[in-house]
Design an enzyme around this catalytic site. Structure first.
Site, PDB file in Angstrom:
ATOM      1  N   CYS B 143     -15.013 -97.177  -7.593  1.00  0.00           N
ATOM      2  CA  CYS B 143     -16.256 -97.249  -6.828  1.00  0.00           C
ATOM      3  C   CYS B 143     -16.304 -98.506  -5.965  1.00  0.00           C
ATOM      4  CB  CYS B 143     -17.463 -97.190  -7.764  1.00  0.00           C
ATOM      5  SG  CYS B 143     -17.711 -95.539  -8.426  1.00  0.00           S
ATOM      6  N   HIS B 144     -16.079 -99.663  -6.624  1.00  0.00           N
ATOM      7  CA  HIS B 144     -16.136-100.904  -5.839  1.00  0.00           C
ATOM      8  C   HIS B 144     -14.994-101.838  -6.194  1.00  0.00           C
ATOM      9  CE1 HIS B 144     -20.142 -99.283  -6.812  1.00  0.00           C
ATOM     10  NE2 HIS B 144     -20.279 -99.283  -5.509  1.00  0.00           N
ATOM     11  N   GLY B 145     -13.957-101.250  -6.848  1.00  0.00           N
ATOM     12  CA  GLY B 145     -12.739-102.017  -7.065  1.00  0.00           C
ATOM     13  C   GLY B 145     -12.764-103.037  -8.178  1.00  0.00           C
TER      14      GLY B 145
END
Ligand code: FES
Lengths: 658, 179
Positions: B143-145
């Site tokens: 999703c956001h690493g």
């Protein structure tokens, strides 16, 4: 600057831009109200209060409810059994509907007696009638949502009213249903409308109050306000009086909710909807009964429907039907008599509506229906022309009126209510009299007897469970019978349930867990019927709530087997039972003296065993009962104290006016 | 003078009554709110299902399974010695959410964690062969690493904390109960 000063300034800032506070002050605080309103004027605010209660409870129920034909009934039972305080919220909502109609009907009859529909209050009256119609639609659709037998068949009967419309009737009904019978699409749209309409009602109530505040309140004398000496500000005089009224009302509401939650409902609605079988008596909720009686009084389908709708619509014409310049019935000697006859007529209609449509009830229903219209269409116009009214007082400020009139009215109404309330169970009592027992859970403080419940459970396990499922009871629930957590686990593990599919897609067997339901003896209804000579042994989870007479019926049935009388013929495979409707029951007598051995050494004759298993079934149907009674006692005690306090405050506030 | 007294007494009485009635009304209303709020909490059937038993025997070293517990994925990984080794090699004090590997497991080869990224709730990748495992050989949240290591600890990316370890107990060598 002080904090309150700053707050006032902030409020002032808002008010200059959006006069919310002025509006509130204008309509709920300063609103000049006639100083002589009696307690009959409390019912308007009570109706408003109930609307709020219904919206709030309804909102929280809607968050747990599933509007699908396969799940609706179960989701309501989940609310009753598993959701925290779900039983409380549902019973408040269910009985709240009845309470809402009680206060609304009294509010309407108050308007009828005191001529509140006369100029300049015609529009106010019409808006009120619109609210009544919306309430009826909402209540009807709400009753469908639990998807019990009465839900389904009530919906079927009422929607079929529209099939009386010539030519397009059937098309309308199909449109209403969204199918060829009352089914899932119907349930879905009813749920949506049941959610929406209360907010429409709220909007119309705003109009109602707006119109009221424009033309101002009527009063028991029915004469116009002449000046400031006749009025007092709404707050604190009527706010405190209304709060006192709400206190008294809440006590009544709580008596139903906590001790007689199903008194006003029908046991059949605790049987899941079955489109193949209609219950023997289709009866609407009590608040529709007078109209239902009018519908049945007319032997023609279309005319019956027209008469029923006309019964409400004719009320719109009241401002013209009753053209007497004198508003209040107090000064109309003959109107007063006619009014009370009309009230009695409505009660008679209600009573007839609850009775089967046969014999004397048909005749009585017709007479009462005709009188309903005769009163409104003939007696009222004639009275308003020929009646000699008594002289009106000069002004409200010069009270010439004793308060006896209103008090007498209250007594009369109380007597009528009492008669109806006590007569209602008679409606159901047909067939052989039940053997009434005294059960431990009856009474204000009634509780279950754990040892008895355990014995009853043993009876269920050893006898009943061979044929009867109890799908709504889980092993974890048996902790309430006094089993420890460990014992419940062991108990559950002694059963095997099918689970799956596993990673290979296969179903597998495993020992039951406390979170599992009691396993059913048959995989499905068809198998159950095939194994029982075509008769379906009913699920027992709700049997006590689903039968008129409740535990007494179940006990009487279990002990009601008798040798077949010589003059009675039984179909093959049936047994004679004195209590079962029609006396021919498929279930053979199951209980015999001494067949069961209780670990606690309690007697195991048929009577004792029947009593124990009935107690267990009662618990299964109402597991919340003990919590309900305990909370009810606390709530009602609190309400008594709070209401007494309100009364003292009310007297103190009003001391200056009296 | 007597006039003054007569005016004063009812007024005080009224103020007292007013305060008492307000207090009782406020208490009543506050108590009445609770059943409604509590009805939104998990119901008895939901609470009853909040434990799950898992058989570990079929999971080979280096493999992982995902089971559902309270509606959420729980990662159960049979760690290889190398994975355990690399998890232990890290100096816990240097981490964003300092925690030693042995504080996160009951038996070194079995890592049990709630598979919900502590950033904003996505399910990290790394359970299945071929999944991206991130820079630290554990899990990677797409999703956001966020990168998690072989102990499920946050090493890189926006997540603030390590993957949560649920309450669980070994019922036998190859059986655990979560919750
Ligand atoms: S949710 Fe996993 S990185 Fe944002």
């Amino acid at each position: 600057m002080t904090a309150p000063g700053r707050l006032n300034k902030a409020l002032d800032w808002v008010d200059r831009r959006l006069p919310l506070i002025s509006l509130m002050k204008h309509s709920a605080i300063d609103y000049p109200t006639p100083k002589n309103l009696n307690y009959w004027w409390n019912f308007g605010s009570l109706a408003g209060f109930m609307l709020v209660v219904m919206i709030v409870t309804g909102l929280f129920l809607a968050m747990q409810y599933t509007p699908h034909v396969d799940m609706a009934f179960d989701s309501v039972e989940r609310i009753m059994r598993d959701v925290n305080y779900g039983w409380l919220i549902r019973y408040l909502h269910m009985n709240g509907a009845s309470m809402f109609f009680v206060v609304t009907y009294i509010h309407i009859f108050r308007g009828l007696y005191y001529g509140s529909y006369k100029p300049p209050r015609e529009l106010l009256w019409w808006i009120g009638l619109v609210i009544l119609l919306l309430m009826m639609a909402t209540a009807f659709m709400g009753y469908v949502l639990p998807w019990g037998q009465m839900s389904l068949w009530g919906a079927t009967v009422i929607t079929n009213l529209f099939s009386a419309v010539p030519v397009v009737g059937d098309a309308i009904v199909t449109l209403l249903w969204g199918g060829f019978s009352v089914d899932n699409p119907t349930l879905n749209r009813f749920f949506v409308l049941h959610f929406l309409l209360p907010f429409v009602i709220l909007g119309v109530v705003v109009l109602h109050v707006w119109a009221l505040h424009t033309v101002k309140s009527n009063n028991p004398l029915g004469i116009d306000v002449k000046g400031p000496q006749d009025v007092i500000p709404f707050h604190p005089y009527y706010t405190v009086k209304d709060l006192f009224g709400i206190g008294v009302f809440l006590i009544v509401y709580c008596l139903f909710t906590f001790w007689y939650p199903n008194y006003l409902g029908h046991p059949d609605n605790y049987i899941p909807a079955n489109p193949m079988v209609t219950p023997p008596h289709i009866v609407p909720e009590w608040y529709f009964l007078p109209f239902y009686a009018i519908l049945r009084a007319v032997p023609d389908k279309l005319m019956g429907v027209i008469a029923m709708f006309a019964a409400i619509l004719v009320l719109f014409a009241l401002p013209w039907l009753d053209s007497s310049k004198v508003r209040s019935g107090t000064f109309r000697p003959w109107f007063k008599v006619a009014f009370w006859l009309f009230v009695v007529d409505c009660f008679v209609l209600g009573y007839v509506g609850a009775m089967p449509a046969e014999g004397v009830w048909i005749v009585l229903g017709r007479i009462a229906s005709v009188y309903y219209f005769v009163h409104l269409l003939l007696i009222l116009p004639l009275l308003s022309r020929y009646e000699k009214t008594r002289p009106l007082p000069e002004s409200i400020g010069l009270p010439v009126l004793s308060r006896e009139g209103a008090a007498k009215g209250a007594q009369a109404l109380a007597v009528l209510f009492a008669v109806v309330l006590f007569a209602a169970p008679a409606v159901a009592a047909e067939g052989a009299p039940l053997r009434k027992q005294s059960w431990s859970w009856q009474g204000i403080f009634g509780t279950y007897d754990e040892a008895q419940l355990r014995r009853g459970y043993q009876v269920y396990r050893e006898v009943c469970s061979a044929c009867h499922a109890m799908k709504r009871v889980h092993f974890r629930n048996t902790e309430a019978l006094g089993f420890t957590e460990e014992a419940v686990k062991e108990l559950a593990a002694s059963y095997t349930v099918t689970d799956g599919p596993d990673d290979n897609g296969d179903m597998f067997e495993r020992p039951a867990l406390p979170s599992d339901r009691f396993p059913s003896p048959f995989p499905n209804d068809q198998a159950a019927m095939a194994a029982n000579g075509g008769a379906l042994p009913p699920d027992l989870s709700l049997i006590v709530k689903a039968r008129m007479g409740g535990p007494d019926y179940v006990f009487s049935l279990l002990t009601g087997y008798a040798p077949q009388p010589a003059d009675v013929e039984l179909p093959p495979g049936k047994f004679y039972n004195t209590v079962f409707p029609g006396h021919a029951i498929s279930m053979p007598p199951q209980l015999t003296d001494g067949a069961i051995e209780f670990p606690d050494g309690a007697p195991a004759n048929v009577e004792a065993v029947a009593r124990d298993v009935t107690a267990f079934l009662q618990w299964a149907a109402e597991p919340e009962l003990e919590e309900r009674h305990a909370m009810g006692v606390k709530t009602v005690l609190f309400l008594f104290a709070a209401t007494a306090l309100m009364y003292a405050l009310k007297r103190r506030v009003w001391a200056a006016v009296h | 003078m007597s006039d003054h007294v007569m005016n004063e007494t009812p007024k005080t009485r009224r103020d007292f009554l007013f305060a008492a009635a307000t207090a009782v009304g406020a208490v009543g209303a506050a108590v009445a709110v609770w059943p409604f709020v509590d009805s939104l909490n998990p119901a008895a059937d939901t609470r009853a299902l909040s434990t799950v038993e898992v058989d570990l025997a079929p999971i080979a070293a280096g493999q992982a399974i995902t089971v559902k517990w309270r509606g959420k994925p729980v990662f159960i990984r049979h760690r290889t010695p190398q994975e355990i080794e690399s998890a232990r090699a890290v100096n816990a004090a240097d981490l964003r959410d300092p925690q030693a590997d042995d504080a996160r497991v009951q038996k070194a080869e079995w890592l049990v964690m709630v598979g919900v990224c502590t950033h904003l709730g996505c399910v990290p990748l790394g359970q299945k062969a071929g999944d991206p495992v991130g820079d630290f050989g554990g899990w990677f949240c797409p999703c956001h690493g966020s990168h998690y290591d072989t102990s499920g600890r946050i090493r890189k990316g926006p997540a603030p904390a390590n993957l949560a370890v649920p309450d669980y107990a070994f019922l036998s060598d190859t059986q655990i109960r979560i919750g």
